[in-house]
Enzyme design. Structure first.
Site, PDB file in Angstrom:
ATOM      1  N   GLU A  22       0.848  -1.181   0.000  1.00 25.25           N
ATOM      2  CA  GLU A  22       0.000   0.000   0.000  1.00 25.25           C
ATOM      3  C   GLU A  22       0.888   1.235   0.000  1.00 25.25           C
ATOM      4  O   GLU A  22       1.895   1.285   0.692  1.00 25.25           O
ATOM      5  CB  GLU A  22      -0.913   0.015   1.235  1.00 25.25           C
ATOM      6  CG  GLU A  22      -1.954  -1.083   1.228  1.00 25.25           C
ATOM      7  CD  GLU A  22      -3.004  -0.933   2.322  1.00 25.25           C
ATOM      8  OE1 GLU A  22      -3.089   0.142   2.966  1.00 25.25           O
ATOM      9  OE2 GLU A  22      -3.756  -1.893   2.521  1.00 25.25           O
ATOM     10  N   HIS A  46      -4.466   6.439   0.324  1.00 25.18           N
ATOM     11  CA  HIS A  46      -3.689   5.200   0.329  1.00 25.18           C
ATOM     12  C   HIS A  46      -4.277   4.252  -0.708  1.00 25.18           C
ATOM     13  O   HIS A  46      -5.331   4.514  -1.277  1.00 25.18           O
ATOM     14  CB  HIS A  46      -3.624   4.567   1.717  1.00 25.18           C
ATOM     15  CG  HIS A  46      -4.880   3.937   2.205  1.00 25.18           C
ATOM     16  ND1 HIS A  46      -5.951   4.652   2.701  1.00 25.18           N
ATOM     17  CD2 HIS A  46      -5.250   2.625   2.280  1.00 25.18           C
ATOM     18  CE1 HIS A  46      -6.905   3.820   3.064  1.00 25.18           C
ATOM     19  NE2 HIS A  46      -6.507   2.584   2.812  1.00 25.18           N
ATOM     20  N   ASP A  71      -8.924   0.309   8.221  1.00 30.19           N
ATOM     21  CA  ASP A  71      -9.039   1.746   7.962  1.00 30.19           C
ATOM     22  C   ASP A  71      -9.995   2.405   8.953  1.00 30.19           C
ATOM     23  O   ASP A  71      -9.724   3.496   9.464  1.00 30.19           O
ATOM     24  CB  ASP A  71      -9.529   2.010   6.533  1.00 30.19           C
ATOM     25  CG  ASP A  71      -8.549   1.551   5.472  1.00 30.19           C
ATOM     26  OD1 ASP A  71      -7.333   1.483   5.755  1.00 30.19           O
ATOM     27  OD2 ASP A  71      -9.007   1.229   4.357  1.00 30.19           O
TER      28      ASP A  71
END
Length: 147
Positions: free
Chosen positions: A23, A83, A96
């Protein structure tokens, strides 16, 4: 909604492709409006320092503060963060949700398979009480306007 210039969008997509399978992450600067139309002026890449960068992202706190200072020096505000999800959808994961801390800021997420960009605002409503169940925290999808 969030206004995202094409050049910024393309730069983020390129970083996401180059960063695969990990990521990538960064900060969005520009004109911030908590209940309206934020406008991105620039993206500020950050190194992903998470222990498991293929599954999550983390920005080094000292480097994050340096970017915030740079934004302030340029007359920009923190619009949000971005991201990628190299193998997942362009929506917030449980990780998240657990890590979100900036109310009313945008969280732009890039999916590479399929290629898609989604944007979400982190919302918090209510007063926290001793039991911690008085606050409603959630991501709300927001519209991305190309500029």
């Amino acid at each position: 909604m969030i206004v995202l210039p094409t050049a910024v969008r393309e730069a983020i997509l390129e970083r996401a492709r180059e960063g695969r399978p990990e990521e990538i992450c960064g900060i969005l600067g520009g004109e911030y409006r908590p209940d309206g139309r934020s406008r991105v002026q620039g993206q500020y890449p950050a190194e992903n320092v998470a222990e498991t960068p293929r599954m999550r992202y983390e920005i080094d706190p000292e480097k994050q503060l340096a970017v915030f200072k740079r934004l302030e020096d340029r007359g920009e505000e923190i619009v949000g963060f971005y991201h990628s999800h190299p193998r997942g959808p362009a929506r917030p994961s449980e990780t998240d949700v657990a890590a979100a801390t900036w109310p009313d800021r945008s969280y732009l997420i890039v999916s590479l398979d399929p290629l898609e960009i989604g944007s979400w605002r982190w919302r918090t409503d209510g007063e926290d009480d001793a039991g911690g169940d008085g606050v409603d925290e959630r991501f709300e999808r927001e519209r991305i306007i190309a500029d």
